[in-house]
Design a protein around this motif. Structure first.
Motif, mmCIF file in Angstrom:
data_model
loop_
_atom_site.group_PDB
_atom_site.id
_atom_site.type_symbol
_atom_site.label_atom_id
_atom_site.label_comp_id
_atom_site.label_asym_id
_atom_site.label_seq_id
_atom_site.Cartn_x
_atom_site.Cartn_y
_atom_site.Cartn_z
ATOM 1 N N UNK A 18 -58.159 -18.313 58.749
ATOM 2 C CA UNK A 18 -58.594 -19.710 58.732
ATOM 3 C C UNK A 18 -58.661 -20.242 57.297
ATOM 4 N N UNK A 19 -59.149 -19.418 56.377
ATOM 5 C CA UNK A 19 -59.193 -19.847 54.973
ATOM 6 C C UNK A 19 -57.783 -20.091 54.455
ATOM 7 N N UNK A 20 -56.866 -19.205 54.780
ATOM 8 C CA UNK A 20 -55.475 -19.365 54.353
ATOM 9 C C UNK A 20 -54.866 -20.631 54.969
ATOM 10 N N UNK A 21 -55.145 -20.865 56.229
ATOM 11 C CA UNK A 21 -54.587 -22.046 56.904
ATOM 12 C C UNK A 21 -55.116 -23.335 56.285
ATOM 13 N N UNK A 23 -56.030 -23.799 53.249
ATOM 14 C CA UNK A 23 -55.409 -23.985 51.940
ATOM 15 C C UNK A 23 -53.979 -24.505 52.052
ATOM 16 N N UNK A 24 -53.292 -24.166 53.150
ATOM 17 C CA UNK A 24 -51.893 -24.568 53.292
ATOM 18 C C UNK A 24 -51.714 -25.859 54.081
ATOM 19 N N UNK A 50 -47.506 -19.986 48.723
ATOM 20 C CA UNK A 50 -46.734 -20.650 47.680
ATOM 21 C C UNK A 50 -47.136 -22.115 47.554
ATOM 22 N N UNK A 51 -47.245 -22.566 46.325
ATOM 23 C CA UNK A 51 -47.541 -23.966 46.075
ATOM 24 C C UNK A 51 -48.997 -24.347 46.216
ATOM 25 N N UNK A 56 -58.409 -24.352 44.010
ATOM 26 C CA UNK A 56 -59.001 -24.946 45.220
ATOM 27 C C UNK A 56 -59.873 -23.946 45.965
ATOM 28 N N UNK A 57 -59.701 -22.657 45.703
ATOM 29 C CA UNK A 57 -60.442 -21.617 46.415
ATOM 30 C C UNK A 57 -61.578 -21.084 45.564
#
Length: 262
Positions: A18-21, A23-24, A50-51, A56-57
């Protein structure tokens, strides 16, 4: 006003995905938490993205069995996101622990206590210390891509927490702790109706059976099409969160967007 998101914990499994999602698929800051190995958690969350701007984290230390750690993390969040300039738009509160008990004789006091401390009291303490960052009635809540229209506090529940849907029995501690989560969700939503009006809601989520350490013992009993990867679960749960309306507040929703009855 700057919206931000909280994912707790995010060290592995659904929380990590969920954290990865977030961020993307969004452009807001994300606060992820872990009990230990904060640098390792940060590396895992950012791995292969990427990108994504790494600043932000933020990864903060939270142990839901230690209220002081929750208070300390809230103080850090207050410094990062002062309430006059920012608000919490999405909180994904995910603590979970399971000791399966097939019969009353298998109930262990210490295990049952730890289950409630993790599954129920943990989310309650997170609400205690982090709900201050949610919008108030006067807050200017911004529309943002990849996020629900109103702020959402989402707590992980489970279908087995449903009393009316309990036809099998067993799992006394886990069932009871998740039923309590659903009550906390409703009670907190009543509070948000007064403090935030239509600017914030509280819901509970059922992710299905996901290939994480929590459910590993039961994978062999689940059909392949009903056993989800953490990536898939994260995708479906965000779809559910983002599609909730004010009419959905205070209730528990599964990964398909269908209500889990109380």
């Amino acid at each position: 006003m700057q919206p931000w998101a909280l994912v707790t914990p995010a060290s592995r499994g659904i929380g990590l995905e969920l954290a990865r999602r977030l961020l993307t698929t969004t452009d807001i800051p994300v606060v992820a938490t872990a009990r230990k190995d904060l640098d390792h958690t940060r590396e895992n969350v950012l791995s292969g993205l990427k990108g994504v701007k790494e600043d932000r984290l933020r990864v903060l230390k939270v142990d839901v069995l230690d209220e002081q750690s929750i208070s300390n993390a809230a103080n850090e969040a207050s410094s990062l996101f002062p309430k006059k300039d920012a608000y919490l738009h999405l909180s994904l509160c995910l603590p979970g622990l399971l000791f399966p008990e097939k019969s009353p004789s298998q109930i262990n006091y210490d295990d049952a206590l730890l289950t409630f401390q993790t599954n129920t009291l943990g989310p309650m303490m997170l609400i205690k210390h982090f709900s201050q960052f949610l919008p108030r009635k006067a807050t200017n809540v911004l529309a943002s891509s990849g996020l629900p229209p109103q702020a959402v506090w989402a707590t992980m529940s489970a279908r087995v927490g449903s009393i009316s849907d309990n036809g099998l029995g067993g799992w006394y501690s886990y069932r009871a702790s998740k039923a309590a989560v659903n009550q906390v969700t409703k009670t907190f939503d009543n509070y948000l109706k007064m403090s935030a009006g239509e600017k914030a809601i509280s819901i509970a989520l059922h992710p299905g059976t996901v290939k994480t350490g929590l459910s590993e013992e039961f994978w062999k009993n689940v059909k392949d099409e009903k056993l989800f990867s953490p990536e898939y679960a994260g995708e479906k749960l965000m779809e559910v969160v983002n599609s909730r309306t004010l009419d959905d507040r205070g209730r528990c929703w599964d990964w398909k967007g269908e209500e889990v009855p109380p």
